[in-house]
Design an enzyme around this catalytic site. Structure first.
Site, short mmCIF file in Angstrom:
data_model
loop_
_atom_site.label_atom_id
_atom_site.label_comp_id
_atom_site.label_asym_id
_atom_site.label_seq_id
_atom_site.Cartn_x
_atom_site.Cartn_y
_atom_site.Cartn_z
N LYS B 80 -7.34 0.62 3.15
CA LYS B 80 -5.94 0.19 3.25
C LYS B 80 -5.52 0.24 4.72
O LYS B 80 -5.86 1.19 5.44
CB LYS B 80 -5.08 1.14 2.41
CG LYS B 80 -3.62 0.72 2.24
CD LYS B 80 -2.90 1.71 1.32
CE LYS B 80 -1.46 1.34 1.06
NZ LYS B 80 -0.79 2.30 0.17
N SER B 155 1.77 0.14 -3.37
CA SER B 155 1.57 -0.59 -2.13
C SER B 155 0.11 -0.86 -1.80
O SER B 155 -0.18 -1.69 -0.95
CB SER B 155 2.20 0.19 -0.98
OG SER B 155 1.55 1.45 -0.85
N SER B 179 1.28 4.49 -5.50
CA SER B 179 0.74 3.35 -4.75
C SER B 179 -0.76 3.14 -4.87
O SER B 179 -1.26 2.10 -4.46
CB SER B 179 1.10 3.48 -3.27
OG SER B 179 2.40 3.02 -3.06
#
Lengths: 492, 499
Positions: B80, B155, B179
């Site tokens: 990420k 996210s 997330s």
């Protein structure tokens, strides 16, 4: 300090002291002073995305040590908080400090005032926090600058903030408090205490309490003068604030609660731009650091390692026969007190040692701008010199000369006496010859003396000293002259 | 379609360790797969083509004995883009960090690399991990591989989509309020939010420091376990990290869970939509089939989760994001003085959702409001923690939905932040309390979208969590075999029913 209009001066101080650790508070960057800009930095003290603080435990020990020396309670659990504000020298946009739960609370410092009076100043708290970076502006200030440079070498250095209660009553008391505080800290080896490099800075709070005011001191309009960097400037800032607030009150005005800065150029305080002053710091517990736990045994060990501090030392020195002024001077400086202790350990006479330390040695040290700790004439060397005087090998005058040479060359007193033949002449036979010669060469002086002019004796002593290049023992010469003169028949 | 269907991380790693395959060939296949899917999905913000191949080649040149020591040898992983990696840009999905190149590597990423994993790219996310759909990325949304008209969740939407699409065997995400787990649920992959502190946060661009946790996403529980084992452990760079490495190998799927006590949060299951309710009901029966006792547990303060979360997270975010001021790195929009520099830079650099949360958080911490908001939220957090402690006196793990419903459509909730926030209701509890939780894909619903269930364990209970998840995984419809969302043509369409 009560002003002639009856108002009383109320002062509290917040003193920021940079701690002398090898590395910064939350990272392993060196705390070296004077490195090229932005070279002693890493992701942590630069506030790079993703970096996290790691607490330097040595800072905790030094903060606890300072707290213990100031009689504080050291809290076994304390906490770090974030103080949020924007400023270009603050890389994370917040300062990690201790707000709600500082590491030390409730101590006191007994400050010697004039005439052996003492002011007890309560220490409300001592907390640990991180230093900001340094800004260099092209222009007067951040707000008027055409450009500003940021150096983050200093960012993240460890500080303690020592906060007093509003117990001080005049700028002079503030000065004495700060001097006493600095001397206590100087015994602890917690800080370099270099004023010119900003390792001590002060925020000073001042209010005028009108006569008859009976409310809480907190309710008085308080003016905070921020970030003053020397004792002299703190005193100047406070004196200027007393005058200014006095004038406001005398004109029938009201003193506003505000934050001001000190202008060294004019020696006055100036209001800070409201943008800089009006802050809601939005404190909250620092989530990146666990609650700080201290083992009681660590605190006790630190307490046991505390040195004898100025108040106790002063009492001890007075007990040894020093005047309170001498004791104050020596106790205020760890170099001096360690020096004296070592001279006395060599067996020197206390009175003689103190007189010479604070007299001729102090003069030489001042001229050379060095402290007792770095004196070219060490404690053992001074003791040896004093020993030669006590034995009569050197007169006071000679000893002074020998000390000058010792200071310049680093040689021992004995070696200098040996090399220069500066030893005092106490041999009666040798001196008797010189005395007789002086009497023979100066009949007028002899006549004056016999006519009752006592000063003539001094002249004759001087002649003998001159003839022996100062090496004659003044005591022996005096005695011999008196004997010879008395042996002559009275003049009438 | 190449390796992804049958191949678990363990298979890939052991073939590289043995030298049956080169790391270069494995990584090349992953890069080719990225090329093939990226236009449709936009899962990546940066692909490390040269660096990944060079690292793979270096691994291939190592002595076989050295390679055999690396538990993730040659494994293509995606990271990420809020985890820093020296040599690659990190944006955290924000314009304010455009062009920023971090000089250091996050501990979690460094651990994977040291274990032989090859980072193929940095994945898309909601700006600073604030969002539940990856639509708040400043660089455009990621699409859900199961239906590109739908969001992948957020996210960590890029990481979830990357794993689901087979462009990486494993991905790292971060989980502040769900997330990792919510996008894992939306994309039909396994996502683990470890115990707070079990994986280092050093190098994770902070959103809400007391809630953030790095976690792995993978197609199977055993892949997640393999990577978690490498990630877990104390890091001197993170003072909140816990000294609790995984000892020994994590157990493989047990065939029985006799004596295991499972608590079902009935209230949450009832709040879910029909597809999710079906999944939870099936998982409950599966657990009973495995010999577990399933009982109802209550979290009486669960309803305070969302309000507490949306005070604590923005409050900490407002402080964490103060450093993006245009002075040292990232975007800088000049002004007449420093105040204007701040306003211009932050005005231009942050997106709407980030600004909304900074405002919320600044307000919650303001003098005079702190007690009413932040402090109250922290108290609610403690009450919730008590609820869980109470529940874990009676049960070993807790079963609940991960999300109320499967993936929603792109744009569906953008105009309604309140409804977007509500979709975190089943995941924020684990963050507020620091507990480990895992999202396990259950069945593909009739709509063609995957469903999921969530398991939560006591503090440091990842081993138990993975054990139960593995046992359940073996019993779910289809078992470990799981359809490839991109396998058949026409997936660029509008999300019709899957075969």
């Amino acid at each position: 300090m009560i002003l002639d209009n009856g108002a009383e001066v109320i002062i509290g101080l917040e003193v920021h002291v940079e701690l002398a650790t090898r590395t910064k508070l939350f990272c392993a960057c060196p705390s070296a002073f004077g490195a090229p800009p932005n070279t002693a930095v890493c992701p942590v003290c630069l506030g790079l995305p993703g970096a996290l603080p790691q607490l330097n435990r040595e800072v905790v020990r030094l903060a606890a040590r300072a707290g213990l020396a100031l009689g504080c309670e050291v809290r076994l659990t304390s906490r770090f908080d974030r103080k949020n504000y924007f400023y270009p020298d603050l890389p994370k946009g917040y300062q990690i400090t201790q707000y709600e739960h500082p590491i030390c609370e409730w101590g006191a410092l007994e400050v010697p005032l004039a005439d052996d009076a003492v002011r007890r100043v309560a220490i409300r708290r001592i907390h640990i926090e991180e230093e900001a970076g340094k800004l260099i502006h092209e222009g007067d200030s951040l707000w008027g600058a055409t450009g500003s440079l940021v150096d983050l070498n200093r960012a993240g250095l460890p500080l303690i903030e020592i906060v007093t209660e509003p117990d001080l009553r005049s700028p002079e008391e503030a000065r004495r408090f700060l001097r006493e505080l600095v001397s206590v800290l100087s015994y602890l080896d917690v800080s370099d205490l270099r004023m010119e490099e900003g390792s001590i800075r002060c925020d000073a709070n001042l209010s005028l309490k009108p006569p008859g005011f009976s409310g809480a001191l907190e309710d008085l309009a308080r003016v905070e003068v921020k970030n003053v960097n020397s004792i002299r400037n703190v005193v100047a800032a406070l004196e200027s604030e007393v005058k200014r607030q006095r004038a406001v009150l005398d004109a029938g005005g009201r003193v506003e609660r505000e934050t001001r800065g000190f202008d060294e150029g004019t020696g006055t305080t100036l209001p800070q731009r409201s943008k800089e002053a009006a802050n809601d710091y939005r404190y909250f517990p620092e989530p990146d650091l666990p609650v700080l736990m201290l083992d009681p045994s660590v605190v006790e060990a630190e307490r046991e390692r505390l040195p004898v501090l100025p108040p106790a030392l002063r009492a001890e020195l007075v007990g040894r026969g020093l005047t309170s002024k001498e004791a104050a001077v020596i106790a205020s400086d760890p170099g001096a007190s360690r020096y004296l202790a070592r001279v006395l350990a060599e067996g020197a006479d206390t009175r003689l040692a103190v007189t010479w330390m604070l007299g001729d040695l102090a003069r030489l040290l001042n001229e050379a701008h060095v402290g007792y700790g770095a004196s070219p004439v060490g404690p053992a060397a001074l003791a040896e010199l004093l020993q030669l005087m006590a034995q009569g090998t050197l007169s006071g005058r000679l000893a002074k000369e020998v000390l000058d040479r010792m200071f310049a060359t680093g040689h021992s007193a004995a070696a200098i006496v040996e090399d220069t033949g500066m030893a005092q002449i106490s041999d009666q036979d040798v001196l008797a010859t010189e005395v007789d010669r002086a009497l023979a060469q100066h009949p007028a002086a002899v006549a004056d003396y016999r006519a009752g002019k006592a000063a003539a004796l001094g002249f004759l002593v001087g002649q003998v000293m001159k003839a022996t290049r100062g090496q004659a023992s003044p005591d022996v010469v005096n005695r011999l002259l008196r004997e010879r003169l008395a042996a002559l028949a009275p003049s009438s | 379609m190449s390796m992804r269907e049958a191949e678990s991380a363990a298979v890939v790693v052991s073939s590289v360790q043995r030298g049956d395959r080169t790391a270069v060939s494995v990584v090349s296949a992953a890069l080719a797969r990225i090329e093939e899917t990226e236009l449709r999905l936009h899962a990546y913000l940066h692909v490390r083509r040269e660096a990944a191949l060079a690292e793979a080649a270096r691994l291939d040149h190592e002595a076989p004995s050295a390679r055999a020591q690396k538990p993730l040898a040659g494994l293509p992983v995606a990271v990420k883009d809020n985890l820093v990696l020296a040599g690659a840009p990190t944006t955290a999905g924000s314009k304010i960090l455009e062009g920023y190149h971090p000089p250091y590597t996050a501990t979690a990423v460094a651990r994977l690399q040291a274990a032989g994993a090859i980072v193929v790219g940095k994945t898309n996310l909601d700006e600073f991990a604030m969002g539940s759909s990856t639509e708040h990325s400043a660089y455009g949304p990621t699409k859900n591989p199961w239906d590109v008209a739908r969001v992948p969740g957020g996210s960590s939407g890029g990481s979830a989509a990357a794993v689901a699409a087979g462009t990486a065997v494993v991905a790292l995400g971060s989980d502040t309020g769900g997330s990792v787990r919510q996008p894992a649920a939306f994309c039909g992959v396994v996502g683990l939010k470890p115990t707070y502190g079990r994986v280092s946060r050093y190098g994770l661009v902070a959103f809400a420091s007391s809630l953030d946790q790095v976690g792995p996403l993978a197609r199977t529980v055993s892949d997640v376990a393999l990577v978690f084992q490498v990630l877990a452990g104390r890091d001197p760079h993170d003072a909140t990290s816990v000294d609790s490495p995984v000892v020994g190998r994590l157990a493989t799927a047990p065939s029985r869970l006799a004596g295991m006590r499972v608590g079902l949060v009935a209230e949450q299951a009832d709040q879910a939509g029909p597809e999710t309710r079906q999944a939870v009901a099936e998982a409950r029966l599966a657990l009973m089939d495995l010999g577990a006792d399933v009982v109802d547990v209550a979290l009486p303060h669960g309803r305070y989760g969302i309000p507490a979360y949306y005070l604590v997270a923005p409050a900490e975010a407002s402080s964490n994001l103060a450093r993006y001021d245009g002075v040292r790195y990232g975007l800088r929009v000049a002004g007449r003085d420093v105040a204007e520099l701040y306003l211009n830079t932050r005005g231009a650099g942050f997106g709407t959702e980030v600004k909304r949360r900074i405002l919320l958080g600044t307000f919650a911490l303001a003098e005079g409001y702190y007690d009413a908001y932040y402090l109250k939220a922290m108290q609610a957090r403690e009450l919730l923690a008590q609820d869980y402690r109470q529940a874990f006196q009676a049960v070993d793990v807790i079963l609940s939905p991960t999300v109320p419903d499967p993936a929603f459509r792109l744009g569906e909730k953008l105009a309604d932040p309140w409804s977007m926030y509500q979709s975190d209701i089943m995941t924020v509890g684990a963050n507020l309390t620091g507990l480990p939780a895992l999202s396990l894909p259950w069945r593909v619903a009739a709509s063609g979208l995957p469903t999921a269930v969530q398991l939560t364990a006591p503090w440091l209970g990842e081993e138990r969590l993975l054990l139960v998840a593995a046992a359940l995984e073996a019993l779910r419809p289809g078992g470990e075999a799981w359809p490839d969302p991109l396998a058949s043509p026409g997936t660029s369409g509008q999300g019709g029913a899957r075969p």
